[in-house]
Design an enzyme around this catalytic site. Structure first.
Site, PDB file in Angstrom:
ATOM      1  CE1 TYR A 159      -3.348  -2.651  -0.017  1.00 22.09           C
ATOM      2  CE2 TYR A 159      -4.049  -1.959   2.162  1.00 22.09           C
ATOM      3  CZ  TYR A 159      -4.223  -2.748   1.044  1.00 22.09           C
ATOM      4  OH  TYR A 159      -5.280  -3.616   0.998  1.00 22.09           O
ATOM      5  N   GLY A 160       0.802   1.973  -1.080  1.00 22.78           N
ATOM      6  CA  GLY A 160       1.672   3.117  -1.303  1.00 22.78           C
ATOM      7  C   GLY A 160       2.330   2.945  -2.660  1.00 22.78           C
TER       8      GLY A 160
END
Length: 259
Positions: free
Chosen positions: A109-110
């Site tokens: 996530y990112g």
């Protein structure tokens, strides 16, 4: 079905508003008696109504819904900006205040140079919380079985990096998706790796994500032979989906195996 009986003095007009709001909660039904107290004023009505809503949300939602953090650090889909971090912290605090105790994240996530940003933010936010509240929070991350993460030690470094970003608070480690379609043996190598980490003394539960019923059964038996178990299964489920039979079967398997 869960049934909540409302106080008998609520006017039916208020109950109509309750019915309009609470279908979004799913399997909850609300009942009210026809009895009304005519001399109740609007201020008291608002107070009792607000209190009831707050109590129901705390009882029902905190046990069934976690805080997802896919958007935290994701510029591609969610137009994330570093300048919004304080707003995300306010969201985090409000979720805890409302009784949410499960936080979901992932090492992927990112986007781009912000890879792992979601975990890092959660770790920073946890540092700002008091110890009693931190102890009641469950953190689950998902490790991505990228094609280059091959072998029985391929998760060791990613796990330790996630643990560091989360400031050593990590309760559940989930395989982010199954590799069955492109490398059927990779799943089991990576799960072996998680078992090894637990045997080395790291404390976490093993979970799965984005997995079908047949693969789930195989992994349940695989881990059982190692004296380990699947503790959580996270799959996509939408009421708008035309066919949820596979997800329902996954749910049935989870129920049978106390997952």
């Amino acid at each position: 079905m869960q049934v909540f009986a409302t106080p008998p003095f609520w006017p039916q007009t208020v109950m109509n508003n309750v019915f309009n709001i609470f279908p979004t909660l799913g399997n909850i039904s609300l009942m009210s008696s026809e009895k009304q107290i005519k001399n109740i004023n609007n201020q008291n009505l608002k107070y009792f109504f607000g209190k009831f809503i707050n109590v129901v949300v705390r009882i029902v939602l905190k046990k069934k819904i976690g805080l997802g953090t896919w958007s935290w650090g994701n510029k591609l889909f969610w137009n994330y900006k570093v300048s919004s971090d304080e707003e995300l912290y306010e969201t985090f605090v409000e979720a805890l205040h409302q009784g949410f105790s499960f936080i979901d994240t992932a090492d992927s996530y990112g986007t781009g140079r912000l890879s792992g940003r979601s975990e890092k933010l959660i770790g920073q936010f946890l540092q700002r919380e008091i110890m009693d509240r931190k102890n009641n929070i469950k953190i689950a991350t998902k490790l991505a079985p990228f094609p280059w993460r091959i072998g029985r030690q391929a998760f060791s470094i990613p796990y330790k990096k996630s643990l560091k970003r989360l400031n050593n608070q990590l309760d559940i480690v989930q395989l982010h998706w199954s590799t069955e379609k492109y490398n059927p043996w990779q799943d089991f190598q990576l799960l072996n790796n998680l078992c090894d980490l637990i045997d080395e003394g790291f404390e976490f539960q093993i979970g799965l994500s984005n997995i079908g019923p047949k693969r789930l059964l195989k992994i349940i038996h695989f881990l059982k032979d190692k004296n380990k178990r699947v503790s959580s299964v996270q799959v996509q489920f939408s009421l708008l989906s035309p066919n949820n039979e596979k997800q329902k079967y996954v749910k049935k398997i989870c129920d049978q195996n106390k997952i």
